[in-house]
Write an enzyme that holds these catalytic residues in place. Structure first.
Site, PDB file in Angstrom:
ATOM      1  CD  GLU A 185      -3.079  -1.449   2.207  1.00 17.15           C
ATOM      2  OE1 GLU A 185      -2.762  -0.555   3.392  1.00 17.15           O
ATOM      3  OE2 GLU A 185      -3.881  -1.840   2.190  1.00 17.15           O
ATOM      4  CD  GLU A 190      -4.646  -6.093   2.102  1.00 18.02           C
ATOM      5  OE1 GLU A 190      -5.311  -5.039   2.917  1.00 18.02           O
ATOM      6  OE2 GLU A 190      -3.400  -6.107   3.011  1.00 18.02           O
TER       7      GLU A 190
END
Ligand code: BMA
Length: 392
Positions: free
Chosen positions: A206, A313
């Site tokens: 991320e 994810e």
């Protein structure tokens, strides 16, 4: 036929006359015979174990058949239960386990016995072994603390951590000792024949978002790359040869944006991204379109660089949309050559991403699981992901 001296002489003359052609045919035969091997991409670590190489090749092969479905911490706990052997919220709804299982090793850096989400590492090892034995895939993320100021968590947005890490010998040694713990854990994951269990390792994820110390705004792209390469090289030196490395951003706007922290084709095996469905902060309802655009970008990069691509994810917290699985997730993942999609953990009633039996989206999840292009454990196991990939 009589094999006289004259016959042999004639053949010899014939061979001599056509020598070049014979050699040419020989070279061509070798070339064509080795085509299936040449066509098969390899992971970046030349010393990757046989099972790890096989997993990589099989993930590539399988992506034309369907998308593996994954769930984080699936065997460790669910809604209303914890550590009950054989249980899985996904299984209780869909009738079978997921194909991919996520695990999180935050706090392993301190050699704690419990992970950041209170899963005992000893248990995690057993779950990983179970997944491997049942033909599934394990992936690991790491919300590690700050190696320069170890009391700070991943979410403490300490600027220039990476610069300080490489400038300060003590901090670097500390980080190396954290990697040692990590390496020991990875190497302790063994199958029934003593072979190392392949793991998709997804560190520093991320990074297009700004909420971790390694995220955008807190580290420059070259420093992010330096940290990544240092980590991979260190683990390779420690002979950790059972990892496939996943580069996994959060939201990104373009191919250039996605590749901003790219640090070399030789250090990444899987390209992916994380994106959550947050309708409350998405008034124009762009989740599906955004995710689909991002899937197309990683598909293009994956094809060019011969990597595996995955939706690493996702999820909608508490899944309030009863048709989320076929109405939102399926349109994103279908027909894109994605290897897998993974939803996050079922931690508690206001923080879960897979349904449980009485949940409002349970029926829709069953429909999703029945889609022939979404692969759960049974179909995945039949593909023998850790055996040599069959030639096409
Ligand atoms: C976040 C949340 C946290 C958890 C962290 C690391 O997304 O689920 O509760 O501690 O991941 O797994």
């Amino acid at each position: 036929m009589v094999f006289t001296g004259q016959w042999f002489c004639e053949k010899l003359i014939c061979f001599t006359a056509y020598r070049k052609q014979f050699i040419g045919i020989l070279i061509l035969s070798f070339f064509y015979a080795s085509l299936p091997i040449l066509a098969q991409s390899l992971p970046t670590n030349p010393k990757a174990t046989a099972e790890t190489k096989n997993l990589f090749a099989n993930l590539q092969r399988l992506s034309s058949k369907g998308v593996l479905f994954g769930h984080h911490d699936d065997l460790a706990y669910g809604i209303g239960w914890k550590d009950q052997p054989g249980r899985s919220d996904v299984k209780e709804v869909a009738g079978e386990f997921p194909a991919v299982f996520g695990w999180e090793i935050g706090k392993l850096e301190f050699n704690n016995s419990l992970s950041i989400d209170s899963v005992p590492f000893a248990k995690m090892r057993e779950y990983i072994q179970q997944v491997y034995a049942q033909g599934g895939v394990n992936t690991i993320s790491w919300h590690l603390n700050n190696p320069v100021e170890p009391s700070k968590t991943s979410w403490d947005k300490a600027d220039s951590t990476v610069v300080k890490l490489f400038a300060d010998k003590k901090a670097r040694k500390r980080y190396e000792s954290w990697l040692d713990n990590m390496a020991d854990f990875m190497k302790s994951l063994k199958g029934s024949k003593g072979e190392a269990i392949p793991i998709i390792f997804r560190p520093y994820h991320e990074h297009t978002g700004g909420w971790f110390w390694w995220g955008r705004g807190h580290v420059s792209p070259p420093d992010y790359g330096k940290l990544w390469r240092f980590t991979v090289d260190y683990l390779r030196k420690k002979k950790v040869n059972n990892l496939l490395y996943a580069y996994s951003t959060d939201k990104f706007t373009s191919r250039e944006d996605y590749l901003q922290n790219w640090h070399g084709d030789d250090y990444v095996d899987i390209v992916g991204f994380d994106l959550y469905h947050r309708p409350e902060s998405d008034p124009y309802n762009t989740f599906v379109a955004d995710a689909r655009r991002m899937v197309e970008t990683i598909k293009q990069i994956g094809q060019e660089k011969r990597k595996v691509w995955a939706f690493t994810e996702t999820g909608q917290e508490a899944v309030p949309f009863a048709n989320w699985w076929t109405g939102f997730l399926l349109p994103i993942i279908q027909d894109a050559g994605l290897s897998y999609v993974m939803v996050w953990r079922n931690a508690r009633l206001n923080h879960f991403y897979a349904p449980y039996p009485e949940h409002v989206s349970a029926n829709n999840f069953k429909l999703f699981a029945a889609n022939p292009k979404v692969l759960f454990q049974i179909k995945t196991a039949a593909e023998n992901l850790y055996a040599p990939a069959p030639a096409n």
